[in-house]
Design an enzyme around this catalytic site. Structure first.
Site, PDB file in Angstrom:
ATOM      1  N   PRO A   2      -8.586 -26.841   0.077  1.00 27.25           N
ATOM      2  CA  PRO A   2      -7.930 -26.126   1.169  1.00 27.25           C
ATOM      3  C   PRO A   2      -7.229 -27.082   2.126  1.00 27.25           C
ATOM      4  CG  PRO A   2     -10.181 -25.365   0.870  1.00 27.25           C
ATOM      5  CD  PRO A   2     -10.031 -26.589   0.028  1.00 27.25           C
ATOM      6  N   GLU A   3      -6.052 -26.690   2.586  1.00 31.59           N
ATOM      7  CA  GLU A   3      -5.358 -27.499   3.592  1.00 31.59           C
ATOM      8  C   GLU A   3      -5.846 -27.085   4.978  1.00 31.59           C
ATOM      9  OE1 GLU A   3      -1.451 -28.754   2.933  1.00 31.59           O
ATOM     10  OE2 GLU A   3      -1.486 -28.372   0.785  1.00 31.59           O
ATOM     11  N   ARG A 121     -12.359 -41.668  12.589  1.00 27.96           N
ATOM     12  CA  ARG A 121     -11.702 -42.081  11.352  1.00 27.96           C
ATOM     13  C   ARG A 121     -10.620 -41.102  10.890  1.00 27.96           C
ATOM     14  NH1 ARG A 121     -17.009 -40.750   9.082  1.00 27.96           N
ATOM     15  NH2 ARG A 121     -16.858 -38.938   7.686  1.00 27.96           N
ATOM     16  N   ARG A 258      -1.527 -38.119  -8.100  1.00 25.14           N
ATOM     17  CA  ARG A 258      -1.250 -36.735  -7.711  1.00 25.14           C
ATOM     18  C   ARG A 258       0.201 -36.398  -8.031  1.00 25.14           C
ATOM     19  NH1 ARG A 258      -3.609 -35.435  -1.838  1.00 25.14           N
ATOM     20  NH2 ARG A 258      -3.433 -33.343  -2.722  1.00 25.14           N
TER      21      ARG A 258
END
Length: 268
Positions: A2-3, A121, A258
Site C-alpha cells: 500500500p502507498e 529515519r 523494480r
C-alpha cells in the site's frame, strides 16, 4: 505494498471506530501475545500515519506500530467479532466494533525513544502538515542516484510508492533516470506540490487518479483503464500502450529490481 494514502485512510478509519475507547486485544495467531498482554485494556487516544507506517497511540506513552508490507491487511466490522479466519496477528475489540490484522511486516509496541527513532529515519510525508520538503531536497540535490530511486527511498520521501513516483515524474516531464542533483529547486517545488495534491486526492477518493481532465477517457474517446489498482494513470503498468499525451509507446525498464515506466518523448 500500500502507498501512503492508504495508510492515512486507515488511520482515519481506526480513529473513527476506536478513538477514546478502551480496547481488548488478542493475538489468535499467538505471534503478538506479549504485545497484547501490555495493550489490552488500554484506551486508544489517537492514530496517525507517517509514510507507510501506521501508529496507534495509547495511554501511558504506549504506541502500536504497524507496517503492512506486501501482504498485511486490516479487516473490521460492527458488533461481536467473528471466529478468527487465517493467521490473525492482532485483534482489537471495543463495545461496538472489532478489527483484525493479518500478515504485516511489522506489528510491535514502541517506547518513546523507539518512536522517535522511527520518525527520525523517515523523510517528509507529503500528506502531513509538519512535512519539510526542503529536508528531502537537501538529499536529492547532492545525489547522483536516479531521481525515481530517490523518491522511492522512504528516508528521502515517506509514503510515495511506484505509482505516485512514476506518475508525478511523468506529469513533471522529468526522466526517472535523471540524477537527483540535476533537479532544480524550482523543479522540486513543483514536483513536491504535485505529490501533495495527488496524494490528498487519493486519500479522498480511495484510489490513485493522476490523469488531467483533457486526458480522461471521455475527453479522449478511449476506453477506461481496467486494472486491479483502479484509477486513471499515464504510464504506470502501461508498457507498450500509447502515451495519452503524445501517443509514443510507454517504456518499461528496471530500477533496483523494480519495474519503471515512462514516456521517452514527454519525459525527454
Amino acid at each position: 505494498m500500500p502507498e501512503g494514502h492508504s495508510i492515512h485512510r486507515l488511520a482515519a478509519r481506526h480513529a473513527e471506530l476506536f478513538a477514546g475507547e478502551k480496547l481488548q486485544a488478542a493475538s489468535p495467531q499467538g505471534r503478538f501475545a506479549e504485545g497484547v498482554a501490555r495493550l489490552s485494556g488500554s484506551v486508544l487516544e489517537a492514530t496517525e500515519a507517517y509514510g507507510k507506517h501506521l501508529l496507534h497511540h495509547y495511554g501511558g506513552e504506549l504506541t502500536l506500530h504497524v507496517h503492512l508490507g506486501l501482504y498485511g491487511k486490516f479487516t473490521d466490522g460492527p458488533g461481536e467479532p467473528p471466529e478468527p479466519v487465517g493467521q490473525v496477528r492482532l485483534r482489537l475489540v471495543s463495545d461496538g466494533h472489532w478489527l483484525d490484522l493479518r500478515g504485516p511486516t511489522a506489528c510491535e509496541l514502541l517506547t518513546p525513544p523507539e518512536l522517535a527513532a522511527l520518525r527520525g529515519r523517515l523523510g517528509p510525508d507529503p500528506l502531513r502538515e509538519d512535512a519539510d520538503p526542503q529536508r528531502a531536497y537537501a538529499r536529492i540535490s547532492r545525489s547522483p542516484t536516479p531521481l525515481a530511486a530517490l523518491l522511492l527511498d522512504q528516508s528521502v520521501v515517506a509514503g510515495t510508492g511506484l505509482i505516485f513516483v512514476t506518475e508525478a515524474l511523468f506529469r513533471a516531464g522529468l526522466p526517472p533516470t535523471m540524477p537527483g542533483r540535476g533537479l532544480t529547486r524550482d523543479g522540486w517545488e513543483l514536483l513536491w506540490h504535485d505529490l501533495v495534491a495527488l496524494m490528498r486526492q487519493a486519500v479522498e477518493r480511495g484510489r490513485i487518479d493522476t490523469v488531467r481532465d483533457e486526458h480522461l477517457p471521455e475527453a479522449m474517446g478511449r476506453a477506461a483503464r481496467v486494472d486491479r489498482h483502479g484509477g486513471e494513470v499515464y504510464v504506470y503498468r502501461r508498457p507498450g500502450a500509447p502515451c495519452h499525451g503524445c501517443a509514443t509507446p510507454v517504456s518499461r525498464g528496471d530500477l533496483a529490481g523494480r519495474n519503471l515506466y515512462w514516456c521517452a518523448t514527454c519525459q525527454d
